[in-house]
Write a protein that holds these residues in place. Structure first.
Motif, PDB file in Angstrom:
ATOM      1  N   UNK A 123     -23.436 -19.079 -30.652  1.00 34.35           N
ATOM      2  CA  UNK A 123     -22.815 -18.428 -29.500  1.00 34.35           C
ATOM      3  C   UNK A 123     -21.974 -19.408 -28.709  1.00 34.35           C
ATOM      4  N   UNK A 124     -22.555 -20.579 -28.393  1.00 33.70           N
ATOM      5  CA  UNK A 124     -21.849 -21.457 -27.448  1.00 33.70           C
ATOM      6  C   UNK A 124     -20.688 -22.193 -28.112  1.00 33.70           C
ATOM      7  N   UNK A 125     -20.738 -22.404 -29.424  1.00 37.94           N
ATOM      8  CA  UNK A 125     -19.619 -23.084 -30.079  1.00 37.94           C
ATOM      9  C   UNK A 125     -18.884 -22.159 -31.041  1.00 37.94           C
ATOM     10  N   UNK A 126     -19.006 -20.850 -30.837  1.00 43.97           N
ATOM     11  CA  UNK A 126     -18.513 -19.897 -31.836  1.00 43.97           C
ATOM     12  C   UNK A 126     -17.041 -20.129 -32.191  1.00 43.97           C
TER      13      UNK A 126
ATOM     14  N   UNK B 154     -16.050 -16.756 -41.227  1.00 40.27           N
ATOM     15  CA  UNK B 154     -16.632 -15.472 -41.626  1.00 40.27           C
ATOM     16  C   UNK B 154     -18.068 -15.298 -41.129  1.00 40.27           C
ATOM     17  N   UNK B 155     -18.757 -16.397 -40.869  1.00 41.30           N
ATOM     18  CA  UNK B 155     -20.130 -16.266 -40.359  1.00 41.30           C
ATOM     19  C   UNK B 155     -20.106 -15.661 -38.954  1.00 41.30           C
ATOM     20  N   UNK B 156     -19.138 -16.089 -38.165  1.00 41.01           N
ATOM     21  CA  UNK B 156     -19.015 -15.510 -36.816  1.00 41.01           C
ATOM     22  C   UNK B 156     -18.713 -14.023 -36.907  1.00 41.01           C
ATOM     23  N   UNK B 157     -17.834 -13.672 -37.828  1.00 41.38           N
ATOM     24  CA  UNK B 157     -17.542 -12.243 -38.008  1.00 41.38           C
ATOM     25  C   UNK B 157     -18.831 -11.493 -38.337  1.00 41.38           C
ATOM     26  N   UNK B 158     -19.601 -12.088 -39.224  1.00 41.16           N
ATOM     27  CA  UNK B 158     -20.824 -11.434 -39.667  1.00 41.16           C
ATOM     28  C   UNK B 158     -21.824 -11.310 -38.535  1.00 41.16           C
ATOM     29  N   UNK B 159     -21.927 -12.355 -37.722  1.00 41.43           N
ATOM     30  CA  UNK B 159     -22.852 -12.306 -36.587  1.00 41.43           C
ATOM     31  C   UNK B 159     -22.465 -11.156 -35.668  1.00 41.43           C
ATOM     32  N   UNK B 160     -21.177 -11.076 -35.343  1.00 42.31           N
ATOM     33  CA  UNK B 160     -20.698 -10.007 -34.463  1.00 42.31           C
ATOM     34  C   UNK B 160     -20.975  -8.647 -35.096  1.00 42.31           C
ATOM     35  N   UNK B 161     -20.634  -8.541 -36.392  1.00 48.75           N
ATOM     36  CA  UNK B 161     -20.774  -7.249 -37.071  1.00 48.75           C
ATOM     37  C   UNK B 161     -22.227  -6.816 -37.138  1.00 48.75           C
ATOM     38  N   UNK B 162     -23.119  -7.754 -37.451  1.00 45.59           N
ATOM     39  CA  UNK B 162     -24.523  -7.376 -37.605  1.00 45.59           C
ATOM     40  C   UNK B 162     -25.117  -6.986 -36.255  1.00 45.59           C
ATOM     41  N   UNK B 163     -24.792  -7.755 -35.222  1.00 48.00           N
ATOM     42  CA  UNK B 163     -25.323  -7.438 -33.894  1.00 48.00           C
ATOM     43  C   UNK B 163     -24.828  -6.059 -33.457  1.00 48.00           C
ATOM     44  N   UNK B 164     -23.528  -5.816 -33.653  1.00 52.15           N
ATOM     45  CA  UNK B 164     -22.963  -4.515 -33.294  1.00 52.15           C
ATOM     46  C   UNK B 164     -23.646  -3.395 -34.063  1.00 52.15           C
ATOM     47  N   UNK B 165     -23.755  -3.609 -35.362  1.00 50.39           N
ATOM     48  CA  UNK B 165     -24.331  -2.575 -36.201  1.00 50.39           C
ATOM     49  C   UNK B 165     -25.794  -2.323 -35.863  1.00 50.39           C
TER      50      UNK B 165
END
Lengths: 445, 302, 323
Positions: free
Chosen positions: A130-133, A138-149
């Motif tokens: 989060x703090x150094x995103x 693609x990992x950041x994309x995945x983190x966002x996508x999974x949290x959203x989903x």
């Protein structure tokens, strides 16, 4: 399949499942807990000694953790996708299956990220994401996508439960503890099934269903790109995202059939989950099977035809029986041909054969993920020259298998628990049969 | 009586035992001390080099070391006595201790006049008198003072370095030094880049062509070093000048572009993420709002 | 303000200001003016306010205040993390490896492991035996990190733990790395190494502050790789692998200066490229490596000589190439 319109009090049929469980139930739970406990021990060993206890090494840096991650995430997105499509398309025969699909979506979405955490070397630094995103990763994309989903799936799951909670709240004779009753009252949100309330709830459901479909497709494509963005033979392929989404839906349907069969057996739901359900989904399975075969063929034929050096080396590993030949043939025969033969030919077709085929397809698709990850990592552009056997070939250790089994056990456990909280079939939606559900894109009448 | 017996007993056995043990204990370190004394002093070696720096300072460097097979070990903190000999007189220059690399350096300022005749070679001595561990060693170099200078000439876009070398005649006048091997270098990050080797002619002159495509610093400055290296007569002599012949290299700190590998992502990527997320979460909150309405209606009914 | 600090740093890290040799200065009246200084060993405490002359590393005499000597030496070893992320101003580091000179002596690997406290099974510099096709002759192929200008590993890092500096070097911040291993899969050259277990390094080194430029100390669950030794550059020395190579096969230097050095000789980078046909490995991947190769033409050693000093285990690595 054709429940009569009189089943107004369907709920009474399902309340016994919510009441006090018997001894067998506790036995099942404790067996599952045993698996989970072994998993926790394996996790403890891994934390204590580092990732050296796994089979992963410098070349094959991702092992069956990532494979399980893809697998569970695939089930989740498939569950969400199919249930939302059923919902939006108002597929009446799909109603009894909705809850299974939603549960699959949510439960596997909770389990899948755990495997990513197992794969990360420094879980203590997870907040760095989060703090150094970095948005480029693609990992950041995945983190966002999974949290959203995760948010969307939980909320959609809750939305679909509101009517049932309201029904349960209004059942005075149900034999559950007081906190459960209070919980039902709280979660029902004062829903009384007035036309206005029903309208708003349906709108909310439609909006969520509509937004979950693209979200799950994007999220699973992002996962595919996590591999596709790497300069690796076998991964660096533009077909990867649709291939992944299709494979996910395929495995999701296969799992749905297996869960249907188990529910039928365990809860005696022959009245609601009928042979037609199996046949219909079996036909869907055939269509997906054909698509899968088409994608697989097109993936390998392009690689093979150009015969670039490293991709060809990888392809030879798939056709060499001392390497991955066995797994490759097994996985692709089952995933691309078996449903066609067993379900396609009427003579073989039965509830049992469809279920067995589905179970085999699930296994084959897990192996397919293994074949996507491991052989590619074993075939880098500069061929591995190492004298340490475990550095050249990946083989999962007991720690990884224990945690895999623990994941499956958790999946089943969550299913059992969820069946204790709400009816395993969306009863109120099925009671609602006579009413026409307003479709959200209708003009005001 | 009894005491006597005990005494006797003690005296006979325990006493000797203790004595023996004490002897052993004390003799062991004593012996090892003896061993080191018996050891022969190690042969020490010395390199003495002479360098004349660009500002005329002369440096005598004595490297003191021992050799065991292929391993060279510097002798640290050893006094080295430097002296100079010209004609018949000998002058002691100073005593310097070696550092941790075994080096003792003596700097002679250009204002410092060495005694004797400039036209003749000076014999520099360095002497290490040794100690219990090392055998004494000395080194000697015979050096004639060489005056090295160069200037830069640019003709038809061809750049040359014109070098003159002079030495003192026996009459203390400057005469050309001929047949001196001269190296031209340009200073680079880790070491010196050779640009040419020439021999001086009868007039004590030579020229080295300067490559036209050598990068300098941001304004094209670079450092040219002209050297006489390891000469039997003149030792090492060097002359350094900064010149403006390099191709300027822009060291301006350019802003890192927006790229996948940079700190800042490409704009389209940020916009795409924001649009997709905003779209998704807008719908999410819309659905939550509908739910809020359901709840409100439920409360009204109550 | 920023420009000022840059200037200051530039001066501080410039090799010119490194006082590595100690000695004694004789002035005109040499007896009265003699001063003894030991700048590096630091055993003598010198008084402040006194001017002294020192021979710098490149042979220049400079006059400095004695009180500065210890200070400047202390600072030349470690740069701050911010500096480490920015890089050495005005430099663009490149490496050139002459395949004709490599005979798999493995000295580069050994020296690198020693300097970075690596266990024997972690090789930042790897030597491959490559046989490109059936009728071509195999050759030894030393492979460090390529420090690409379009680095796939940096692209995929989710937390900016690995970064590309202005001087071209790709480094790792060991304290930020979450160990997701994505950079290992991202690198098409398999240059990165993961610390699968607690690194076995001496306690005093383990307690050191981590520096991205030295990549020491290693940390469990994080990634490490060849760092092009910018810490050595800051003290004016070539990387360990370069100085260790007995055949001078590895050249290293600054592209802006158009000069590379193998420790003995300095050559112009452009000449090396044009005269010996320099190229980059797998150019088609578009990663823009900073490591160049000279083809194994007119080799000094036969390929077989590379097997001389190898243990049986190490020989087994190459069994697929030479049967």
């Amino acid at each position: 399949m054709k429940p009569d319109n009189k089943n107004k009090n369907l709920i009474n049929e399902f309340t016994p499942f919510l009441e006090r469980p018997d001894k067998v139930w506790f036995l099942k739970i404790s067996v599952l807990f045993l698996f989970i406990a072994i998993g926790f021990y394996a996790f403890y060993v891994q934390v204590k000694k580092g990732h050296i206890v796994t089979g992963m090494r410098d070349h094959v840096v991702w092992g069956i953790y990532i494979i399980n991650f893809i697998f569970f995430l695939g089930l989740s997105y498939a569950g969400a996708l199919i249930s939302c499509i059923f919902h939006l398309a108002r597929i009446q025969w799909g109603k009894p299956l909705m809850r299974m699909l939603e549960m699959t979506a949510t439960i596997s979405l909770v389990i899948a990220p755990v495997y990513i955490l197992l794969c990360i070397g420094r879980v203590d630094r997870l907040h760095h994401l989060l703090i150094y995103a970095r948005i480029q990763s693609p990992i950041t994309w995945d983190v966002i996508a999974i949290v959203t989903d995760l948010f969307f799936c939980f909320v959609f799951l809750y939305f679909t439960h509101i009517r049932d909670f309201a029904r349960l709240r209004d059942l005075p004779e149900i034999k559950v503890s007081r906190w459960r009753k209070r919980l039902y009252r709280f979660l029902a949100l004062g829903y009384r099934n007035t036309p206005e309330q029903a309208k708003y709830l349906n709108q909310a459901l439609d909006i969520m269903a509509a937004i979950i479909i693209p979200t799950s497709i994007i999220a699973y494509s992002l996962l595919a790109w996590l591999f596709g963005m790497n300069l690796r033979p076998g991964w660096h392929s533009s077909i990867f995202a649709p291939y992944f989404v299709l494979t996910a839906v395929y495995s999701g349907i296969a799992l749905l059939i297996v869960i249907m069969w188990i529910y039928r057996k365990v809860y005696n739901l022959e009245k609601y989950i009928t042979i037609e359900h199996f046949y219909y989904l079996g036909f869907v399975l055939i269509i997906l099977d054909l698509f899968y075969g088409y994608f697989t063929f097109s993936e390998y034929i392009t690689e093979w035809y150009n015969s670039q050096k490293t991709p060809t080396l990888l392809l030879y590993k798939f056709f060499n029986f001392s390497e991955y030949g066995g797994l490759f043939i097994f996985s692709n025969f089952i995933a691309a041909f078996l449903p066609l033969i067993i379900i396609g030919i009427p003579w073989f077709r039965s509830v049992k054969s469809i279920t067995i085929t589905s179970a085999l397809v699930i296994v084959a698709l897990w192996i397919k993920r293994y074949l996507i990850i491991v052989p590619t990592l074993e075939t880098p552009y500069i061929p591995i020259q190492d004298n340490r056997a475990e550095w050249v070939h990946y083989s999962a250790t007991w720690v990884e298998w224990a945690l895999t089994l623990a994941g499956i056990a958790t999946f089943i456990l969550f299913f059992i628990f969820s069946s204790k909280i709400a009816p395993i079939i969306p009863v109120s939606a099925m009671e609602d049969k006579t009413k026409k559900i307003k479709i959200f894109y209708h003009k005001k009448n | 009586m009894k005491i006597q017996i005990i005494n006797k007993y003690l005296f006979n056995k325990v006493y000797y035992k203790i004595l023996f043990i004490l002897f052993v204990i004390y003799s062991v370190p004593a012996r090892s001390e003896d061993n080191s004394k018996i050891n022969k002093p190690i042969k020490s070696r010395m390199y003495l080099t002479y360098d004349k720096l660009t500002d005329g300072t002369k440096v005598l460097t004595a490297k003191l070391f021992t050799k065991d097979g292929k391993i060279f070990t510097p002798i640290v903190n050893a006094p080295v006595c430097f002296s100079v000999e010209n004609d018949t007189s000998t002058l002691e220059l100073g005593i310097i201790s070696t550092d941790k690399e075994g080096l003792a350096l003596l700097y002679l300022s250009k204002h410092y006049q060495l005694p004797g005749n400039l036209g003749r070679a000076y014999i520099f001595h360095a002497e290490y008198s040794g100690n219990d561990e090392y055998i004494p060693v000395d080194g000697q170099v015979e050096i004639k003072d060489l005056l090295l200078d160069f200037k830069l000439a640019e003709k038809d876009s061809e750049k040359t370095i014109e070098i003159t070398v002079n030495e003192y005649s026996s009459e203390d006048t400057l005469v050309p030094a001929y047949d001196v091997e001269i190296y031209g270098y340009v200073k680079r990050l880790y070491s010196l880049l050779e640009i040419g080797v020439e021999y001086s002619d009868d007039l004590g002159m030579t020229s080295i062509e300067f490559p036209g495509d050598l990068p300098g610093d941001s304004i094209g400055n670079l450092t040219v070093i002209i050297k006489v290296e390891d000469s039997d007569i003149y030792g090492n002599v060097e002359k350094i000048k900064d010149i403006n012949w390099g191709i300027p290299v822009s060291y301006k700190e350019t802003k890192t572009p927006r790229a996948l590998w940079a700190d800042e992502a490409p704009l389209w990527m940020i916009i795409a993420v924001i649009v997709i997320l905003a779209g998704a979460w807008f719908n999410f909150f819309l659905a939550i709002f509908k739910l809020y309405k359901v709840r409100k209606l439920g409360k009204i009914r109550k | 303000m920023k420009a000022f600090s840059n200037k200051k740093n530039k001066r501080r890290y410039s090799p010119r200001r490194k006082f590595l040799k100690s000695g004694l200065v004789l002035s005109a009246a040499f007896i009265s003016g003699s001063t003894s200084i030991s700048s590096c060993s630091g055993d003598n405490s010198t008084k402040s306010g006194k001017k002294t002359r020192l021979l710098t590393q490149d042979g220049n005499l400079v006059e400095v205040d004695e009180s500065n000597i210890h200070e400047s030496h202390k600072h030349c070893i470690k740069a701050s993390l911010k500096e480490e992320r920015k890089g050495i101003p005005g430099r663009k580091f490149v490496m050139v490896i002459d395949l004709a000179k490599c005979r798999n002596a493995r000295k580069c690997i050994e020296k690198c492991q020693e300097a970075h406290n690596l266990p024997p099974d972690q090789e930042w510099m790897k030597v491959y035996l490559i046989k490109d096709s059936q009728h071509t002759e195999p050759y030894w192929f030393p492979k460090p990190c390529f420090h690409c200008d379009n680095p796939p590993c940096v692209k995929v890092c989710p937390v900016d733990a690995t970064f590309k500096r202005k001087d071209g070097i790709v480094l790792i911040d060991n304290h930020r790395c979450i160990g997701c291993k994505f950079c290992l899969t991202g690198c098409p050259y398999s240059a990165r190494i993961y610390n699968w277990k607690e690194p076995e390094i001496p306690e005093d080194i383990k307690n050191q502050q981590y520096s991205a430029e030295t990549s020491v100390p290693a940390m469990i669950g994080t990634v490490s790789k060849c760092d092009f030794c910018p810490d050595m550059c800051r003290i004016g020395k070539v990387p360990h692998c370069v100085s260790a190579c007995p055949n001078g096969a590895i050249y290293y230097g600054d592209l802006n200066e158009d000069a590379v050095s193998n420790g003995n000789e300095v050559v112009r980078f452009s000449e090396l490229m044009s005269d010996k046909g320099g190229y980059r490995y797998a150019e088609e991947l578009g990663t823009e490596p900073c490591v160049y190769y000279l083809p194994p033409k007119e080799r000094i050693f036969p390929v077989k000589s590379g097997f001389k000093n190898l243990s049986e285990e190490e020989k087994a690595r190459y069994k697929n190439i030479i049967k």
